[in-house]
Design a protein around this motif. Structure first.
Motif, PDB file in Angstrom:
ATOM      1  N   ASN A   1       0.810  -1.201   0.000  1.00  0.00           N
ATOM      2  CA  ASN A   1       0.000   0.000   0.000  1.00  0.00           C
ATOM      3  C   ASN A   1       0.841   1.247   0.000  1.00  0.00           C
ATOM      4  OD1 ASN A   1      -2.931   0.118  -0.208  1.00  0.00           O
ATOM      5  ND2 ASN A   1      -2.787  -1.611   1.203  1.00  0.00           N
ATOM      6  N   LEU A   2       1.519   1.436  -1.114  1.00  0.00           N
ATOM      7  CA  LEU A   2       2.331   2.625  -1.317  1.00  0.00           C
ATOM      8  C   LEU A   2       1.892   3.236  -2.646  1.00  0.00           C
ATOM      9  CD1 LEU A   2       5.771   1.095  -0.317  1.00  0.00           C
ATOM     10  CD2 LEU A   2       4.344   2.551   1.083  1.00  0.00           C
ATOM     11  N   VAL A   3       2.516   4.356  -2.994  1.00  0.00           N
ATOM     12  CA  VAL A   3       2.132   5.030  -4.228  1.00  0.00           C
ATOM     13  C   VAL A   3       3.150   4.693  -5.316  1.00  0.00           C
ATOM     14  CG1 VAL A   3       1.566   7.240  -5.271  1.00  0.00           C
ATOM     15  CG2 VAL A   3       1.211   6.894  -2.817  1.00  0.00           C
ATOM     16  N   PRO A   4       2.750   3.873  -6.301  1.00  0.00           N
ATOM     17  CA  PRO A   4       3.713   3.383  -7.289  1.00  0.00           C
ATOM     18  C   PRO A   4       4.322   4.487  -8.151  1.00  0.00           C
ATOM     19  CG  PRO A   4       1.532   2.407  -7.633  1.00  0.00           C
ATOM     20  CD  PRO A   4       1.405   3.351  -6.503  1.00  0.00           C
ATOM     21  N   SER A   5       3.588   5.590  -8.347  1.00  0.00           N
ATOM     22  CA  SER A   5       4.091   6.625  -9.259  1.00  0.00           C
ATOM     23  C   SER A   5       5.125   7.533  -8.596  1.00  0.00           C
ATOM     24  CB  SER A   5       2.925   7.453  -9.785  1.00  0.00           C
ATOM     25  OG  SER A   5       2.187   7.982  -8.714  1.00  0.00           O
ATOM     26  N   MET A   6       5.359   7.367  -7.291  1.00  0.00           N
ATOM     27  CA  MET A   6       6.323   8.228  -6.615  1.00  0.00           C
ATOM     28  C   MET A   6       7.618   7.452  -6.323  1.00  0.00           C
ATOM     29  SD  MET A   6       3.721  10.332  -4.143  1.00  0.00           S
ATOM     30  CE  MET A   6       4.631  11.866  -4.075  1.00  0.00           C
TER      31      MET A   6
ATOM     32  N   HIS B   1      10.181   9.247  -1.460  1.00  0.00           N
ATOM     33  CA  HIS B   1       8.881   9.881  -1.195  1.00  0.00           C
ATOM     34  C   HIS B   1       7.977   8.957  -0.405  1.00  0.00           C
ATOM     35  CE1 HIS B   1       9.267  13.026  -4.505  1.00  0.00           C
ATOM     36  NE2 HIS B   1       9.046  13.652  -3.390  1.00  0.00           N
ATOM     37  N   ASN B   2       7.927   7.695  -0.866  1.00  0.00           N
ATOM     38  CA  ASN B   2       7.048   6.742  -0.212  1.00  0.00           C
ATOM     39  C   ASN B   2       7.451   6.507   1.242  1.00  0.00           C
ATOM     40  OD1 ASN B   2       4.802   5.438  -1.767  1.00  0.00           O
ATOM     41  ND2 ASN B   2       6.416   5.423  -3.306  1.00  0.00           N
TER      42      ASN B   2
ATOM     43  N   LEU C   1       6.383  10.102   2.997  1.00  0.00           N
ATOM     44  CA  LEU C   1       5.108  10.785   2.761  1.00  0.00           C
ATOM     45  C   LEU C   1       4.381  11.034   4.083  1.00  0.00           C
ATOM     46  CD1 LEU C   1       3.330   9.274  -0.362  1.00  0.00           C
ATOM     47  CD2 LEU C   1       3.633  11.680   0.172  1.00  0.00           C
TER      48      LEU C   1
ATOM     49  N   GLU D   1       7.480  14.479   5.709  1.00  0.00           N
ATOM     50  CA  GLU D   1       8.645  14.892   4.948  1.00  0.00           C
ATOM     51  C   GLU D   1       9.492  15.855   5.778  1.00  0.00           C
ATOM     52  OE1 GLU D   1       5.495  15.378   3.984  1.00  0.00           O
ATOM     53  OE2 GLU D   1       5.154  14.429   2.045  1.00  0.00           O
TER      54      GLU D   1
ATOM     55  N   PHE E   1      14.356  17.875  -0.077  1.00  0.00           N
ATOM     56  CA  PHE E   1      14.543  16.631  -0.822  1.00  0.00           C
ATOM     57  C   PHE E   1      15.898  15.994  -0.558  1.00  0.00           C
ATOM     58  CE2 PHE E   1      11.106  18.375  -3.428  1.00  0.00           C
ATOM     59  CZ  PHE E   1      10.282  17.279  -3.426  1.00  0.00           C
TER      60      PHE E   1
ATOM     61  N   GLN F   1      11.624   5.141  -9.116  1.00  0.00           N
ATOM     62  CA  GLN F   1      10.169   5.168  -8.993  1.00  0.00           C
ATOM     63  C   GLN F   1       9.727   3.819  -8.433  1.00  0.00           C
ATOM     64  OE1 GLN F   1       8.246   6.214 -12.701  1.00  0.00           O
ATOM     65  NE2 GLN F   1       6.291   5.524 -11.877  1.00  0.00           N
TER      66      GLN F   1
ATOM     67  N   ARG G   1       9.275   1.640   5.648  1.00  0.00           N
ATOM     68  CA  ARG G   1       8.437   2.763   6.061  1.00  0.00           C
ATOM     69  C   ARG G   1       7.843   2.500   7.445  1.00  0.00           C
ATOM     70  NH1 ARG G   1       5.166   7.147   4.400  1.00  0.00           N
ATOM     71  NH2 ARG G   1       3.380   7.237   5.773  1.00  0.00           N
TER      72      ARG G   1
ATOM     73  N   ALA H   1      -3.672   4.003  -0.642  1.00  0.00           N
ATOM     74  CA  ALA H   1      -2.375   4.021   0.024  1.00  0.00           C
ATOM     75  C   ALA H   1      -2.223   5.307   0.829  1.00  0.00           C
ATOM     76  CB  ALA H   1      -1.264   3.896  -1.002  1.00  0.00           C
TER      77      ALA H   1
ATOM     78  N   MET I   1      -1.588   5.578   4.808  1.00  0.00           N
ATOM     79  CA  MET I   1      -0.389   6.218   5.331  1.00  0.00           C
ATOM     80  C   MET I   1      -0.754   7.324   6.309  1.00  0.00           C
ATOM     81  SD  MET I   1       2.166   6.731   2.182  1.00  0.00           S
ATOM     82  CE  MET I   1       2.589   5.441   1.056  1.00  0.00           C
TER      83      MET I   1
END
Lengths: 517, 322
Positions: A101-106, A110-111, A114, A117, A127, A150, A166, B204, B208
């Motif tokens: 359950n993470l964001v694949p596009s980031m 970042h993951n 998130l 930060e 960053f 990514q 995470r 997700a 989170m």
């Protein structure tokens, strides 16, 4: 059964999380009826039970998703109640879910960060600091991945590692893993275990939920078994044998489990002499090299190999869902047109796909509608579907496959995973196929349903169907299949027969395969 | 294919996806400059920039909404409504002419945001409702367009649309400023990170513990407010509230965003790409005018073809990256 805490051979580590007398019911249905659970620092604690035993509910109570109706939670010695998942996370209880359950596009970094930060001046995200922190964290945990990548471009196994990273990066004292290996390769599982061992060294307590017996015995120190919302056993892992654990979970006598084995597959099958389905030289640039295989009537052919070796692509190619550059597929000696699902189905080849959520069941339709979907053309005359014939087909299969639903009109997403899988099977069996392709038929369903699906596969083979079985669970593959074709990098590298059909046989074929050709 | 090769071709595909619009824009500017004497002139480009500035402001908000996985169909109507409100309020002074439309636009955005974020309704339907609502309100206020409100001739408010600093139009300066801030917000703040996270995987983001609801509310308020600002700037430029403008403008904004390389599905995108996308649409329009003799309706045909080409390319590229 008594629990282990009064036994004194183990140096008693500090109890980090303790639940006592937890009760929870939903609309009058008791999910938990007074469960105790005690987690010590640094231990890997297996939480097992069949689906519906109350594992998920207990986890959700521990992580603040649900509030218990009764009972107490103690965390680090003090009574607590978590109002929201975020509250449990802040306190140091993190969860790694079954599906990543993470964001694949980031990016990986970042993951990892998130929602928290690191920031430099003016409230801007820092960053450089984030990447440095990510590098340190990943290195600490022994995860070899560039934080700038990514996430979606990485393998599922690595993604799961990132999810774990995470979870622990938030100074977690407790990490709950809900079936973390269900989509991982054996090799990736090893890496995850390595990571869990590191958590153990850091005194982090892990709650490990899995249906895979061998993993539980490999990695867990303690085990808690739930059945029907009650605690039935809690104690050190080494005190139990595998059979005892299965019989405790199922509530069936040990002798019965011993007789039937841990999978429900029978012995070898009586097979026909000529091939029912024969595929030669199936290839697709960048996907499949050269796959040859054949199935006889009454035979279960296993497809072995690592994830990404082309197993799913092979079965998809057989039913025309994966286009091919070359290759011949024949059923009963007649060639099937490549890349056409319709002609594959006409020839009698059907596939129960791997991802039943995305490629199989239609969640908002009823059990009946899901079963008759593919067979509609055969049940209709001049475009009008006969309801009577539908009901007959549905009744037949619900009985034959023992599908547990309140009625044929119940929505399929209200069923358990095992019953959903049976609905999928029913859909394709209603087409009266000759060859049945099963891609991971028992993934993510509980032990009891698994056994039922496995014995169904046996029955179907006995009735003369040719079956191709794809499974990441080596034990299932070996016990279920009469013959195994091993794939590696998109090509078939070995055919195992008779005594070669063993876990070791598959492993060594994967390790050595291709070298001698 | 070896892994390093795969990564390299993937990186190249990513580069084209992100900066393709800019490349085509530069190409058209060069070709246009060589072909027509009147094209690459300060006068022509300055005019073009002012014309493009209203869509640019709207498309900035649209970019953020689309990155978050949503869509805002109400911006065209909110744009027109705000223009009329600005012209009407100008009688109470320039401050009122600026604040009244922005407040109304933000309120519309807030309601839409709450419906999308809290009530979890589909953004398409909610903002379609917003489109009809704002357009209807506009018709009501202007007695179906029969009443036109004029900005007083001497009002300082007109400077917002007609003024210039060092030869550059005020609307253009506003766009430059907004895009600089917008770029930082999207790429460098937690709010921006959340937009990407929600667009890339809402479940997700929820698990989170990210504040999904408030982020969504925020982005719809932002989009509507920017549409309101664009309408206000337009009223200042025209000196009146025009009721018939902004019909279908939301679709132009979406087109510019997509041409700029932002994924319509959310999770990936940039404001610089959107700016290039807006510029591209206007440069194409101007070049067709320069050729002359053509029916100016052809501009829409070409823009449509460009949009389709971009979407096809995006799809192919994202497949290549996998």
């Amino acid at each position: 059964m008594s629990s282990s805490e009064d036994m004194s051979e183990e140096p008693t580590a500090q109890v980090v999380l303790e639940a006592s007398g937890i009760r929870k019911s939903f609309a009058g249905v008791h999910a938990l009826r007074g469960v105790d659970f005690r987690l010590r620092a640094g231990e890997v604690h297996a939480l097992v039970g069949e689906n519906g035993a109350g594992k998920s509910t207990l986890i959700k109570v521990l992580t603040g998703v649900y509030q218990p109706d009764d009972g107490e939670l103690h965390y680090l010695g003090a009574p607590v109640s978590f109002a929201r998942p975020a509250a449990a996370q802040e306190a140091g209880i993190s969860t790694v879910y079954q599906e990543v359950n993470l964001v694949p596009s980031m990016t990986v970094a970042h993951n990892l960060y998130l929602g928290r930060e690191p920031r430099s001046g003016f409230g801007l995200v820092d960053f450089r600091g984030m990447r440095r922190d990510a590098e340190n964290l990943l290195e600490d945990l022994g995860i070899d991945v560039d934080p700038r990548r990514q996430l979606g471009s990485l393998g599922l196994g690595v993604q799961q590692m990132v999810a774990v990273a995470r979870a622990v990066s938030a100074d977690a004292r407790v990490v709950i893993m809900d079936e973390p290996t269900s989509s991982l390769e054996p090799r990736e599982v090893e890496t995850l275990f390595e990571l869990i061992r590191r958590l153990h060294e850091r005194d982090v307590a892990v709650v490990y939920v899995s249906h895979r017996m061998e993993e539980l015995f490999q990695i867990c120190d303690a085990v808690t078994v739930l059945r029907d919302g009650r605690l039935v056993h809690s104690g050190p892992m080494y005190e139990m044998t595998r059979l005892e654990l299965v019989s405790t979970m199922l509530g069936r006598p040990l002798s019965e489990v011993r007789r039937e084995g841990t999978t429900a597959f029978g012995g070898d099958h009586e097979t026909g002499s000529t091939a029912l389905l024969r595929a030669t030289g199936m290839s697709r640039r960048g996907v499949l090299g050269a796959v040859d295989l054949s199935v006889k009537p009454g035979e279960v052919l296993g497809l072995g190999g690592l994830l990404g070796s082309g197993r799913s692509e092979t079965v998809k190619a057989l039913v025309g869902l994966q286009s091919l550059d070359a290759g011949v597929i024949e059923v009963d000696g007649r060639t099937v047109r490549r890349g056409s699902a319709a002609s594959a189905i006409r020839a009698g080849i059907v596939l129960v796909p791997e991802d039943r959520k995305a490629e199989g069941i239609i969640p908002h339709l009823s059990v009946r509608e899901n079963i008759v979907l593919a067979a509609l053309p055969r049940l209709s005359k001049a475009g009008i579907v006969s309801r009577a014939r539908q009901d007959k087909v549905v009744a037949t299969f619900m009985e034959r496959l023992r599908i547990k639903a309140s009625s044929p009109e119940q929505k399929v997403n209200e069923l358990s995973g095992g019953n959903q899988q049976k609905v999928m099977l029913a859909r394709w069996l209603a087409m009266s196929p000759k060859v049945l392709l099963l891609d991971e038929p028992t993934r993510g369903i509980d032990v009891g349903a698994k056994a039922e699906v496995q014995s169904l596969v046996d029955d179907l083979a006995e009735q003369g169907l040719g079956i191709i079985l794809v499974s990441s669970d080596l034990e299932e593959l070996v016990e279920g299949a009469d013959r195994i074709v091993v794939l590696k990098d998109g090509s078939s590298v070995a055919v195992l027969t008779d005594s070669e059909v063993s876990v070791d046989g598959v492993m060594s074929a994967i390790a050595e395969g291709g070298a001698d050709e | 294919m070896s892994t390093s090769q795969q990564t390299r071709s993937g990186a190249l595909a990513g580069l084209v996806q992100r900066h393709g619009a800019l490349g085509v824009l530069v190409l058209l500017l060069v070709v246009g400059g060589l072909a027509f004497d009147t094209f690459l002139t300060a006068y022509n480009l300055g005019n073009l920039a002012v014309q493009a500035s209203f869509l640019a402001v709207i498309a900035l908000g649209m970019t953020m909404v689309i990155v978050s996985g949503g869509i805002d169909l109400s911006v065209g109507s909110v744009y027109a409504l705000s223009g009329v409100l600005a012209a009407y309020s100008a009688r109470w002074g320039p401050i009122a002419a600026l604040l009244v439309p922005l407040a109304v636009a933000a309120a519309i955005g807030l309601v839409q945001g709450l419906l999308v974020g809290r009530a979890k309704l589909a953004p398409f339907i909610v903002t379609l409702g917003g489109l009809l609502f704002a357009r209807g309100l506009l018709q009501f206020l202007t007695a179906e367009g029969s009443e036109t409100y004029l900005v007083p001739r001497e009002s300082a408010f007109l400077q917002l649309g007609q003024g210039s600093v060092l030869g550059v139009g005020v609307p253009v300066l506003i766009v430059v400023l907004l895009y600089a801030v917008g770029g930082i917000v999207l790429q460098r703040t937690r709010f921006g990170m959340r937009l990407f996270a929600i667009g890339g995987g809402e479940d997700a983001a929820n698990l989170m513990g990210l504040p999904v609801t408030s982020t969504k509310v925020g982005v719809y308020v932002l989009s509507a407010t920017l549409a309101g600002l664009a309408g206000t700037m337009n009223a200042a430029q025209l000196g009146s509230g025009v009721t018939v403008i902004g019909v279908g403008l939301e679709l132009n904004a979406i087109a510019a965003v997509v041409i700029g390389g932002t994924l319509l599905a959310g999770g990936m995108g940039s404001v610089s790409g959107t700016l290039a996308g807006v510029a591209l649409l206007f440069v194409i329009q101007d070049l067709i005018n320069q050729v002359g003799g053509f029916n100016s309706n052809l501009q829409a045909v070409v823009s449509g073809a460009v949009l389709i080409t971009v979407v096809v390319l995006q799809t192919l590229l994202s497949r290549a990256r996998r």
